[in-house]
Write an enzyme that holds these catalytic residues in place. Sequence first.
Site, PDB file in Angstrom:
ATOM      1  N   CYS A 143       0.871  -1.186   0.000  1.00 47.42           N
ATOM      2  CA  CYS A 143       0.000   0.000   0.000  1.00 47.42           C
ATOM      3  C   CYS A 143       0.903   1.231   0.000  1.00 47.42           C
ATOM      4  O   CYS A 143       0.897   2.030   0.935  1.00 47.42           O
ATOM      5  CB  CYS A 143      -0.922   0.002   1.212  1.00 47.42           C
TER       6      CYS A 143
ATOM      7  N   GLY B 273       6.238   7.350   0.944  1.00 49.32           N
ATOM      8  CA  GLY B 273       6.992   7.746   2.132  1.00 49.32           C
ATOM      9  C   GLY B 273       7.756   6.603   2.760  1.00 49.32           C
ATOM     10  O   GLY B 273       8.975   6.685   2.976  1.00 49.32           O
TER      11      GLY B 273
ATOM     12  N   ASP C 209       0.323   0.179  -5.257  1.00 39.99           N
ATOM     13  CA  ASP C 209      -0.894   0.694  -4.638  1.00 39.99           C
ATOM     14  C   ASP C 209      -2.018   0.505  -5.641  1.00 39.99           C
ATOM     15  O   ASP C 209      -1.814   0.697  -6.854  1.00 39.99           O
ATOM     16  CB  ASP C 209      -0.755   2.174  -4.265  1.00 39.99           C
TER      17      ASP C 209
ATOM     18  N   ASP D 192       0.831  -0.968   4.915  1.00 37.82           N
ATOM     19  CA  ASP D 192       0.528   0.317   5.558  1.00 37.82           C
ATOM     20  C   ASP D 192      -0.930   0.599   5.215  1.00 37.82           C
ATOM     21  O   ASP D 192      -1.237   1.311   4.268  1.00 37.82           O
ATOM     22  CB  ASP D 192       1.469   1.401   5.006  1.00 37.82           C
TER      23      ASP D 192
ATOM     24  N   CYS E 208      -2.274   4.140  10.901  1.00 38.44           N
ATOM     25  CA  CYS E 208      -2.186   5.395  11.655  1.00 38.44           C
ATOM     26  C   CYS E 208      -3.503   5.596  12.401  1.00 38.44           C
ATOM     27  O   CYS E 208      -4.060   6.691  12.429  1.00 38.44           O
ATOM     28  CB  CYS E 208      -1.851   6.579  10.752  1.00 38.44           C
TER      29      CYS E 208
END
Length: 440
Positions: free
Chosen positions: A242, A247, A266, A312, A365
């Site tokens: 992903c 980053g 992605d 991620d 996150c």
Amino acid sequence: MTPAARLSAAIEVIGTILAERRPAADVLKDWGRSHRFAGSGDRAALASIAYDTLRRRASSAWIMGERVGEETPRGLVLGMLKVARGLDVDAIAALCDGGRFAPAPLSDKERQHLSQASLDSAPAPVRGDYPEWLDAPLAAVFGEARAEEGAALAERAPLDLRVNSLKGDVEKAGELIAHLAPAPGAWSPLALRIALEADGKAPPLTSEPAYLKGLVEIQDEGSQIAAILAAPPRGGQVLDLCAGGGGKTLELAALMDGAGQLYAYDDDLRRLAPIHERVQRAGAHNVQVRSPRGKADVLEDLAGRMDLVLVDAPCTGTGTWRRNPDAKWRMRPGALAERVKEQASILDAAAHYVKLGGRLAYVTCSLLDEENVDQVRGFLARHPGFHLVPPAEAALALGERGITLRAAALERPEGLLLTPRRTGTDGFFISLMVRADQAG
């Protein structure tokens, strides 16, 4: 624009955000286009007022005798000046003098609230500045500390940089941006932190030579930690499933010293678009970008070959509220349910690429158990060939810093949870699993 005029503009902007439920960045951009006379300093100050108001929306409304969903834009901005910026009633009244472009004078009721109201008796969602419907999920994670955790998420985020070790070291980067007074990160050996100005304005980092040459990237220290704990093997085969804008891909490439092969994918071509320029600037020559092509399986040849697969995962982003304060007020329970289904599907797909003895790193996150420990438990139940890597073992990737990180973070058997209150980073959940047999 005078400070009073900026305040009036902020009340207007907040009114539009609440009425139209649009992202604050879009509303602020539209305001700037329709008010060409406003300089860059005015726009930055306006954005600072607007974002501070959204960060402290619930507590600001409480101070003014209002509640979320029924509050007024003026009440929110006035309340924010007290709870977030510490202004007393006289200082606020001086800004609201009814003069040209200034807000109307304070009413007797507004003066009373600003001088007497406090948050002492407020419920947790108000003290923590988060939506009421999230109180139970946050209580399940943090218990009685949920208001304090929420309040930390309502503060401004710092500007964190990651030094690209393919281009130089922390000392070299620190010298090039010494005028920005960078401080070393608390956890990541690659991190530098730059303090924001008093109004929350960040320096124009993307214009700095160190950034343009690929020596530094903007990346929260929590995100850096996630990639470090994933421990990509030098010379190994790694898939960032992903990858988004790249980053963590760039950090993984640096951690691998540019050796081995790193695949970045992605399923959204638009999210993936920035990665090409970023990879070139970073000098990450071991990165191969796999872009989606209709119904074609562009990852078919990677099945069962990967030493590490990083997921991620798309999530609600509750850990990034410091940077996206308006997002928490637009979030709805249905969005959480959709994310949970999406995460489970991605994890199941990721298992397909992990070789025997290889590892699967699951990162979000988010602060919510539904997206974190519950997802890991569900995955392990569906894939008995995978086993958890204990957080104590995973933390060894940070050396001695890993010991102190474990003490600061919220440790669960399934992984580590970083939060602004505990670790001074964005909120991140990091779990590592290893494929022990083919039953996975």
